[in-house]
Enzyme design. Structure first.
Site, short mmCIF file in Angstrom:
data_model
loop_
_atom_site.label_atom_id
_atom_site.label_comp_id
_atom_site.label_asym_id
_atom_site.label_seq_id
_atom_site.Cartn_x
_atom_site.Cartn_y
_atom_site.Cartn_z
N ARG A 196 -26.65 91.40 48.54
CA ARG A 196 -27.93 90.67 48.46
C ARG A 196 -28.99 91.66 48.92
O ARG A 196 -28.96 92.14 50.06
CB ARG A 196 -27.91 89.44 49.37
N ARG B 11 -20.83 76.78 44.63
CA ARG B 11 -20.96 78.24 44.77
C ARG B 11 -19.58 78.84 45.05
O ARG B 11 -19.20 79.86 44.47
CB ARG B 11 -21.91 78.60 45.93
N HIS C 149 -30.52 85.69 40.43
CA HIS C 149 -29.53 85.06 41.33
C HIS C 149 -28.42 84.46 40.46
O HIS C 149 -28.25 83.24 40.37
CB HIS C 149 -30.23 83.98 42.16
N ASP D 68 -37.38 75.46 43.50
CA ASP D 68 -36.97 76.42 44.53
C ASP D 68 -38.15 76.56 45.50
O ASP D 68 -39.25 76.05 45.23
CB ASP D 68 -36.64 77.76 43.84
N GLN E 97 -25.78 81.77 41.68
CA GLN E 97 -26.34 80.43 41.86
C GLN E 97 -26.41 79.68 40.54
O GLN E 97 -26.07 78.50 40.46
CB GLN E 97 -27.74 80.53 42.49
N CYS F 48 -31.43 75.21 44.74
CA CYS F 48 -30.42 76.15 45.22
C CYS F 48 -30.28 76.12 46.74
O CYS F 48 -29.27 76.54 47.27
CB CYS F 48 -30.73 77.56 44.74
N1 NVA Z 1 -35.83 82.28 45.46
C1 NVA Z 1 -35.21 82.19 46.75
C2 NVA Z 1 -33.78 81.78 46.63
C3 NVA Z 1 -33.05 81.64 47.93
C4 NVA Z 1 -31.61 81.29 47.77
C5 NVA Z 1 -35.33 83.53 47.44
O1 NVA Z 1 -35.17 84.56 46.77
O2 NVA Z 1 -35.60 83.57 48.65
N1 CP Z 2 -28.76 79.35 47.58
C1 CP Z 2 -28.49 80.42 48.33
O1 CP Z 2 -28.25 81.52 47.84
O2 CP Z 2 -28.49 80.15 49.66
P1 CP Z 2 -28.44 81.22 50.85
O3 CP Z 2 -29.74 81.95 50.86
O4 CP Z 2 -28.24 80.38 52.09
O5 CP Z 2 -27.29 82.15 50.62
#
Ligand code: NVA
Ligand code: CP
Length: 318
Positions: free
Chosen positions: A107, A301, A134, A233, A137, A273
């Site tokens: 990530r 997930r 993502h 989101d 997800q 998500c």
């Molecule tokens: N769009 C959000 C998703 C978190 C799971 C982010 O990138 O922070």
């Molecule tokens: N939806 C998701 O990826 O959650 P986290 O940021 O908690 O991993």
């Protein structure tokens, strides 16, 4: 040890529609075994490295628990507790880490960073979220949609059930929105996208070639009209915190409300998500209401990622 061709999962479109059909069917089988407390450990002696340059709850727990359940083990690294945070080149990190583990999930911020890592990795690399995408997800979200609308009582997945569906995206033109567009183009459904001005999706960044897999709406309520699924989101994604105040103002009308859900199909689902902010991007009565499937979505997930890890490390079963 069985040798499989080296494949990465960096974007949703890295796999074909047929691959997804296989993976969703495997996820259904793996989930059923998990629910029945049946041990299934095909990844004994395999190690997964989890690299987090941003925070996580679901991604960490789902990969970590999933890998242990399949008999493997996990190494957890963050920017703060590894040399990644002290400017070791990503290429060198990839060369070293991939000599010691069988699979890597990352990530991070820019998509280019995960691509550089993958280019120098000896083992498969999975995108656990970047600024742009993502994919894990959206796999979970589609599996959740299929469980509700495209699976028979025996657990057989029907990918045709996705065709022609309408997904309403209400909010930021972000990593989630981009990935929904890739999925729509690949699997044959349409995304109704409504974002505030200045936060639109960008077709090039989304990485789609056709414009007919999405429609843009100024009014979020109109985007929801007739939708099979309404989803949103956070207003401010990780890495964009400096824009928080400006976004609060710009996104005020992009809160999924009961009125928006009423404009969708009567049996429409709501997904997010997570993490969610009740009263910002979604009303509490929607996310906590009867059409919301966010907890199944979060749990799924783990099941889809177990199917993905099995496929990347062992190949197809059966
Ligand atoms: N769009 C959000 C998703 C978190 C799971 C982010 O990138 O922070
Ligand atoms: N939806 C998701 O990826 O959650 P986290 O940021 O908690 O991993």
């Amino acid at each position: 040890m069985i040798k499989t061709a080296l494949r990465h999962y960096l974007q949703f479109k890295d796999l074909t529609a047929e691959d997804y059909g296989y993976l969703f069917q495997r996820a259904a089988i793996i989930k059923r075994r998990f629910k029945n407390y049946e041990k299934y450990q095909p990844l004994q002696d395999r190690t997964l490295a989890l690299i987090f340059e941003k925070a996580s709850t679901r991604t960490r727990v789902s990969f970590e628990a999933g890998m242990y359940q399949m008999g493997g083990s996990v190494v957890h690294l963050t920017t703060g507790d590894s040399q990644l945070g002290r400017s070791e080149p990503i290429e060198d990190s990839a060369r070293v880490i991939s000599r010691m583990v069988d699979l890597v999930m990352i990530r991070t911020f820019e998509q280019s960073k995960i691509e550089r890592f993958a280019a120098h990795s000896r083992v498969p690399v999975i995108n656990g979220l970047t600024n742009e995408y993502h994919p894990c997800q959206i796999m979970a979200d589609l599996f959740t949609l299929l469980e509700a609308r495209g699976m028979d009582a025996r657990g057989n997945v029907d990918m045709e059930a996705l065709k022609g569906r309408v997904v309403a995206w209400v909010g930021d033109g972000n990593n989630m929105a981009n990935t929904w567009l890739q999925a729509a183009e690949l699997l044959g459904f349409t995304v109704h996208v409504s974002t505030p001005s200045g936060y639109e999706v960008n077709r090039e960044v989304a990485g789609i070639s056709r414009a007919d897999c999405y429609k843009v709406f100024d009014d979020p309520l109109e985007a929801c009209r007739g939708a099979d699924l309404v989803t949103t989101d956070v207003w401010t994604s990780m890495g964009y915190e400096a824009e928080n105040e400006a976004r609060r103002t710009a996104f005020a009308r992009w809160c999924v409300s009961a009125e928006m859900m009423a404009a969708a199909k009567p049996d429409a689902l709501f997904m997010h998500c997570l993490p969610a902010h009740r009263g910002e991007e979604v009303a509490a009565e929607v996310i906590d209401g009867p059409q919301s499937v966010v907890w199944d979505e979060a749990e799924n997930r783990m099941h889809v990622q177990k199917a993905l890890m099995e496929w990347l490390l062992i190949g197809r079963i059966g």
